[in-house]
Enzyme design. Structure first.
Site, PDB file in Angstrom:
ATOM      1  CB  CYS A 180      -1.560   1.147   6.113  1.00 21.29           C
ATOM      2  SG  CYS A 180      -1.613   0.657   4.544  1.00 21.29           S
ATOM      3  CD  GLU A 193      -1.854   4.425   3.449  1.00 21.94           C
ATOM      4  OE1 GLU A 193      -1.707   3.165   3.011  1.00 21.94           O
ATOM      5  OE2 GLU A 193      -3.271   4.697   3.875  1.00 21.94           O
ATOM      6  CG  HIS A 220      -1.603  -1.229   1.098  1.00 22.38           C
ATOM      7  ND1 HIS A 220      -3.498  -0.763   1.971  1.00 22.38           N
ATOM      8  CD2 HIS A 220      -2.179  -2.174   0.649  1.00 22.38           C
ATOM      9  CE1 HIS A 220      -3.764  -2.232   1.613  1.00 22.38           C
ATOM     10  NE2 HIS A 220      -3.165  -2.807   0.962  1.00 22.38           N
ATOM     11  CB  CYS A 259      -6.431  -0.180   4.791  1.00 17.62           C
ATOM     12  SG  CYS A 259      -4.976  -1.192   5.252  1.00 17.62           S
TER      13      CYS A 259
HETATM   14 ZN    ZN Z   1      -2.941   0.138   4.423  1.00 21.11          ZN
END
Ligand code: ZN
Length: 162
Positions: free
Chosen positions: A92, A61, A59, A89
């Site tokens: 993260c 991040e 992801h 999310c």
């Molecule tokens: Zn994430």
């Protein structure tokens, strides 16, 4: 200045994170971008590379955290803030807690993400369930030797505490 004041610099960095997200879509990736900043200086950037790298953890991040820690040669980002084009999310968010960032700024909300089928709300619900009752059953195997590593860690005198 109160804790939640948004400065012109905050807007500038957020705009950049959003720009990265847009560029990533145009490059065939997911619509997410993130920037890690320390004392007004960009330390790292990240975009979502899940499909490009075949990495479900890639992801924006996570990529930004990895890159920042690599650049700064440390595993804590306690003097840094992150600007993410979307609300992090659960993975993260957890990683940002482990990294110890000072603040998390985000653009799109998780409700916005829901609308384009990037829903993560089910994971929050999963966390509240009993481990064995989750969609992915988490099964405790008793009587393993797992505790040995903990004992070793406790007794170790040259460990790097984190
Ligand atoms: Zn994430």
């Amino acid at each position: 200045m109160t804790y939640h004041d948004i400065t012109p610099d905050d807007r500038k960095f957020m705009d950049l994170a959003c720009k990265l997200a847009e560029e990533n879509v145009n490059a065939g990736g997911g619509p997410f971008g993130a920037i890690i900043v320390r004392n007004g200086e960009i330390i790292s950037t990240g975009v979502n590379t899940v499909t490009r790298d075949n990495d479900p953890t890639a992801h924006a991040e996570m990529n930004a955290i990895r890159s920042a820690c690599h650049s700064l040669d440390r595993f804590k980002l306690s003097d840094c803030v992150i600007y993410s084009s979307c609300e992090p999310c659960p993975m993260c968010l957890s990683a940002l807690y482990w990294a110890g960032v000072k603040r998390i700024y985000y653009g799109n909300t998780k409700e916005d993400a829901d609308r384009i089928n990037f829903s993560d709300s089910f994971i929050y619900k999963e966390i509240d369930k009993k481990p064995a009752e989750r969609m992915i059953p988490c099964i405790h195997i008793e009587g393993t030797t797992a505790i040995k590593a903990f004992d070793l860690w406790e007794k170790s005198t040259d460990k790097i505490v984190y």
